[in-house]
Design an enzyme around this catalytic site. Structure first.
Site, PDB file in Angstrom:
ATOM      1  N   GLU A 164       8.822   0.732  -2.775  1.00 19.40           N
ATOM      2  CA  GLU A 164       8.017  -0.501  -2.863  1.00 19.40           C
ATOM      3  C   GLU A 164       8.830  -1.646  -3.480  1.00 19.40           C
ATOM      4  O   GLU A 164       8.681  -2.805  -3.071  1.00 19.40           O
ATOM      5  CB  GLU A 164       6.765  -0.258  -3.710  1.00 19.40           C
ATOM      6  CG  GLU A 164       5.736   0.627  -3.026  1.00 19.40           C
ATOM      7  CD  GLU A 164       4.460   0.799  -3.830  1.00 19.40           C
ATOM      8  OE1 GLU A 164       3.469   1.263  -3.247  1.00 19.40           O
ATOM      9  OE2 GLU A 164       4.439   0.495  -5.037  1.00 19.40           O
TER      10      GLU A 164
ATOM     11  N   HIS B  20       0.849  -1.199   0.000  1.00 17.85           N
ATOM     12  CA  HIS B  20       0.000   0.000   0.000  1.00 17.85           C
ATOM     13  C   HIS B  20       0.886   1.251   0.000  1.00 17.85           C
ATOM     14  O   HIS B  20       1.866   1.320   0.740  1.00 17.85           O
ATOM     15  CB  HIS B  20      -0.914  -0.013   1.229  1.00 17.85           C
ATOM     16  CG  HIS B  20      -1.880   1.120   1.233  1.00 17.85           C
ATOM     17  ND1 HIS B  20      -3.018   1.136   0.443  1.00 17.85           N
ATOM     18  CD2 HIS B  20      -1.866   2.304   1.884  1.00 17.85           C
ATOM     19  CE1 HIS B  20      -3.662   2.278   0.629  1.00 17.85           C
ATOM     20  NE2 HIS B  20      -2.976   3.010   1.497  1.00 17.85           N
TER      21      HIS B  20
HETATM   22  C1  GAR Z   1       1.464   0.469  -6.151  1.00 20.38           C
HETATM   23  O1  GAR Z   1       2.082   1.690  -5.925  1.00 20.38           O
HETATM   24  C2  GAR Z   1       0.695   0.023  -4.932  1.00 20.38           C
HETATM   25  O2  GAR Z   1       1.206   0.536  -3.743  1.00 20.38           O
HETATM   26  C3  GAR Z   1      -0.679   0.583  -5.199  1.00 20.38           C
HETATM   27  O3  GAR Z   1      -0.860   0.448  -6.575  1.00 20.38           O
HETATM   28  C4  GAR Z   1       0.387   0.606  -7.222  1.00 20.38           C
HETATM   29  C5  GAR Z   1       0.509  -0.442  -8.314  1.00 20.38           C
HETATM   30  O4  GAR Z   1       1.571  -0.154  -9.149  1.00 20.38           O
HETATM   31  N1  GAR Z   1      -1.654  -0.140  -4.460  1.00 20.38           N
HETATM   32  C6  GAR Z   1      -2.737   0.420  -3.943  1.00 20.38           C
HETATM   33  O5  GAR Z   1      -3.000   1.595  -4.068  1.00 20.38           O
HETATM   34  C7  GAR Z   1      -3.624  -0.534  -3.184  1.00 20.38           C
HETATM   35  N2  GAR Z   1      -4.581   0.175  -2.428  1.00 20.38           N
HETATM   36  P1  GAR Z   1       2.129  -1.260 -10.143  1.00 20.38           P
HETATM   37  O6  GAR Z   1       0.931  -1.831 -10.888  1.00 20.38           O
HETATM   38  O7  GAR Z   1       3.053  -0.508 -11.064  1.00 20.38           O
HETATM   39  O8  GAR Z   1       2.851  -2.288  -9.331  1.00 20.38           O
END
Ligand code: GAR
Length: 187
Positions: A172, A107
């Site tokens: 992340e 998150h």
């Molecule tokens: C990530 O930054 C994650 O933290 C967020 O979506 C993005 C996905 O990026 N998740 C949320 O907001 C969940 N509530 P990605 O598809 O490039 O990995």
């Protein structure tokens, strides 16, 4: 070491998925990405499934009983661990029951602050000092399971939603693999 068969759930770009796939190719990384589930057939992340030849399924979350399809494939691929990486749907109680303490989520905030969507705009509005990401176990309540790893950084005056997202995602890419290593460290 026997790698845990893992399924990654995505909805969009899939940059965390890509990073995990690459990390999981390391012999000593504890999981193997055996299945990808995506609820958006236009998601760019599906290309990584194709590129790295990993089985994937697209689910239509407005279909009745769509989670039965998910459970069917999780069983078929003998999945023992689930990672939500940008999956923008709430996981049902039933699925959580099947995978108690075996589902994690990443998150883009320092939980318990800023659960839910639009984290960066809310941080700016709130004049927050710090931002960051959290990897946590998934339970029945949104973004509320126990934290595995959190990575903070200080917000600059010049930061906007775009720069906050870039900085958060950079963290992340470390936090998610580190969390998986931490979880399986003693197994
Ligand atoms: C990530 O930054 C994650 O933290 C967020 O979506 C993005 C996905 O990026 N998740 C949320 O907001 C969940 N509530 P990605 O598809 O490039 O990995």
């Amino acid at each position: 070491m026997v790698k845990k068969k893992t399924c990654v759930f995505i909805s969009g770009k899939g940059s965390n998925l890509k990073n995990l796939i690459i990390r999981s190719r390391d012999n000593i990384f504890p999981v193997k990405i055996s299945l990808i589930i995506c609820n958006n057939k236009k998601a760019y992340g599906v290309n990584y499934a194709k590129k790295y030849k990993i089985p994937y399924i697209i689910v239509n979350t407005s279909a009745r009983l769509y989670e039965n399809k998910i459970l069917f494939y999780l069983k078929k691929y003998k999945i023992s661990f689930i990672c939500l990486a940008g999956y923008m749907r709430i996981i049902s109680k039933n699925l959580i029951k099947h995978y108690q303490k075996k589902i994690i989520n990443i998150h883009p905030s320092l939980l318990p602050k800023f659960k839910g969507l639009n984290t960066f705009s809310r941080m700016i509005k709130n004049d927050e000092i710090k931002a960051g990401c959290t990897v946590h176990y998934v339970n029945e309540k949104l973004d509320s399971g126990s934290t595995i790893i959190q990575k903070p950084f200080y917000i600059n005056q010049n930061d906007d939603e775009k720069t906050l997202k870039t900085k958060t995602q950079k963290l992340e890419y470390k936090a998610l693999p580190e969390s998986i290593i931490k979880i399986f460290r003693n197994t």
